[in-house]
Design a protein around this motif. Structure first.
Motif, mmCIF file in Angstrom:
data_model
loop_
_atom_site.group_PDB
_atom_site.id
_atom_site.type_symbol
_atom_site.label_atom_id
_atom_site.label_comp_id
_atom_site.label_asym_id
_atom_site.label_seq_id
_atom_site.Cartn_x
_atom_site.Cartn_y
_atom_site.Cartn_z
ATOM 1 N N TYR A 72 0.853 -1.187 0.000
ATOM 2 C CA TYR A 72 0.000 0.000 0.000
ATOM 3 C C TYR A 72 0.885 1.232 0.000
ATOM 4 C CZ TYR A 72 -2.958 3.853 1.213
ATOM 5 O OH TYR A 72 -3.587 5.066 1.191
ATOM 6 N N VAL A 73 0.679 2.091 -0.989
ATOM 7 C CA VAL A 73 1.369 3.373 -1.063
ATOM 8 C C VAL A 73 0.286 4.436 -1.180
ATOM 9 C CG1 VAL A 73 2.999 4.810 -2.342
ATOM 10 C CG2 VAL A 73 3.406 2.356 -2.135
ATOM 11 N N ALA A 74 0.229 5.339 -0.198
ATOM 12 C CA ALA A 74 -0.776 6.392 -0.195
ATOM 13 C C ALA A 74 -0.610 7.279 -1.425
ATOM 14 C CB ALA A 74 -0.655 7.227 1.079
ATOM 15 N N PRO A 75 -1.715 7.797 -1.947
ATOM 16 C CA PRO A 75 -1.628 8.670 -3.119
ATOM 17 C C PRO A 75 -0.763 9.911 -2.898
ATOM 18 C CG PRO A 75 -3.895 7.988 -2.747
ATOM 19 C CD PRO A 75 -3.093 7.512 -1.569
ATOM 20 N N SER A 76 -0.675 10.397 -1.678
ATOM 21 C CA SER A 76 0.115 11.599 -1.404
ATOM 22 C C SER A 76 1.583 11.297 -1.101
ATOM 23 C CB SER A 76 -0.485 12.379 -0.232
ATOM 24 O OG SER A 76 -0.489 11.573 0.940
ATOM 25 N N ALA A 77 1.938 10.025 -1.003
ATOM 26 C CA ALA A 77 3.335 9.656 -0.748
ATOM 27 C C ALA A 77 4.156 9.876 -2.014
ATOM 28 C CB ALA A 77 3.430 8.198 -0.319
ATOM 29 N N GLN A 78 5.456 10.090 -1.827
ATOM 30 C CA GLN A 78 6.368 10.211 -2.957
ATOM 31 C C GLN A 78 7.426 9.124 -2.840
ATOM 32 O OE1 GLN A 78 8.007 14.096 -3.728
ATOM 33 N NE2 GLN A 78 6.303 15.056 -2.657
ATOM 34 N N VAL A 79 7.606 8.391 -3.910
ATOM 35 C CA VAL A 79 8.635 7.354 -3.953
ATOM 36 C C VAL A 79 9.472 7.636 -5.190
ATOM 37 C CG1 VAL A 79 9.126 4.887 -4.027
ATOM 38 C CG2 VAL A 79 7.078 5.706 -2.833
ATOM 39 N N MET A 80 10.755 7.851 -5.006
ATOM 40 C CA MET A 80 11.650 8.227 -6.092
ATOM 41 C C MET A 80 12.157 6.995 -6.852
ATOM 42 S SD MET A 80 11.456 11.379 -5.554
ATOM 43 C CE MET A 80 10.975 12.456 -4.227
ATOM 44 N N GLY A 81 12.711 7.232 -8.024
ATOM 45 C CA GLY A 81 13.208 6.172 -8.885
ATOM 46 C C GLY A 81 14.270 5.305 -8.227
ATOM 47 N N GLY A 82 14.295 4.061 -8.648
ATOM 48 C CA GLY A 82 15.285 3.116 -8.139
ATOM 49 C C GLY A 82 14.903 2.486 -6.816
ATOM 50 N N CYS A 83 13.660 2.706 -6.365
ATOM 51 C CA CYS A 83 13.186 2.122 -5.102
ATOM 52 C C CYS A 83 12.370 0.868 -5.374
ATOM 53 C CB CYS A 83 12.299 3.119 -4.351
ATOM 54 S SG CYS A 83 13.173 4.535 -3.693
ATOM 55 N N MET A 84 12.310 0.012 -4.347
ATOM 56 C CA MET A 84 11.443 -1.158 -4.409
ATOM 57 C C MET A 84 10.596 -1.189 -3.148
ATOM 58 S SD MET A 84 12.247 -5.199 -5.132
ATOM 59 C CE MET A 84 13.653 -5.274 -4.046
ATOM 60 N N ILE A 85 9.287 -1.373 -3.355
ATOM 61 C CA ILE A 85 8.330 -1.502 -2.264
ATOM 62 C C ILE A 85 7.805 -2.938 -2.335
ATOM 63 C CG2 ILE A 85 6.280 -0.550 -1.148
ATOM 64 C CD1 ILE A 85 8.460 1.576 -1.660
ATOM 65 N N GLU A 86 8.171 -3.741 -1.343
ATOM 66 C CA GLU A 86 7.846 -5.167 -1.360
ATOM 67 C C GLU A 86 6.426 -5.440 -0.869
ATOM 68 O OE1 GLU A 86 10.878 -7.395 0.699
ATOM 69 O OE2 GLU A 86 12.476 -6.480 -0.474
ATOM 70 N N PRO A 87 5.946 -6.682 -1.035
ATOM 71 C CA PRO A 87 4.595 -7.035 -0.603
ATOM 72 C C PRO A 87 4.357 -6.731 0.876
ATOM 73 C CG PRO A 87 5.535 -8.815 -1.885
ATOM 74 C CD PRO A 87 6.631 -7.828 -1.647
#
Length: 176
Positions: free
Chosen positions: A103-118
């Motif tokens: 789950y990533v909130a719509p207002s969150a920012q995640v920059m390139g080269g990242c991984m968000i696991e299950p």
């Protein structure tokens, strides 16, 4: 750049191919996450020591064009960030690999080269900077900032308004 789901304004299509640098333990997670996203027609790895890789790390330059996106699956944060710079300079797009089960909130920012696991959670207004690994079951609470090259291990929690310094590995079960 804010986090975008697969295909939204990033031009993902099955004609895009992903090159993963590293063919060790992190690459298995990266490959399976990318496959679950359904955004890439082909996914291959480069590694200096794994005979199953399609080539050596130094082959990244000659493969540009054949592969549109690249991800660095290395545990060492300094190496991960160094390779992200090289890949970007060569023209590769640096995707965010995000499991459909995170789950990533719509207002969150995640920059390139990242991984968000299950089962990871990134809450409202959180910022995950370049080259971070947000591992399974971890939580980055609202308004937290995770600086470049961090790894938030399984079950770790970054509390609201928390700041994780660049290159930090937050161990399993730790609360920051």
């Amino acid at each position: 750049m804010p986090f975008l789901r697969c295909g939204e304004r990033m031009g993902f299509s099955m004609e895009n191919h992903l090159l993963i640098l590293g063919a060790g333990q992190y690459s298995f997670v990266a490959r399976e996450t990318a496959e679950a996203m359904g955004c890439f027609g082909r996914i291959d790895c480069l590694d200096d020591n794994n005979p199953e890789a399609i080539g050596k790390l130094s082959d990244y330059l000659k493969l540009f064009g054949e592969y549109t996106h690249a991800f660095v699956a290395m545990g060492n944060p300094a190496l991960r960030l160094e390779w992200l710079e090289k890949l970007e300079a060569a023209g590769y797009r640096l995707p965010v690999l995000c499991s459909p089960k995170a789950y990533v909130a719509p207002s969150a920012q995640v920059m390139g080269g990242c991984m968000i696991e299950p089962m990871a959670v990134v809450q409202s207004n959180a910022v995950i900077k370049r080259g971070c690994l947000i591992c399974a079951g971890s939580i980055v609470n609202h308004n937290a900032v995770v600086e470049p090259g961090c790894q938030i291990d399984c079950g770790a929690i970054v509390t609201s308004n928390g700041v994780v310094p660049a290159g930090t590995k937050v161990p399993c079960g730790t609360v920051i």
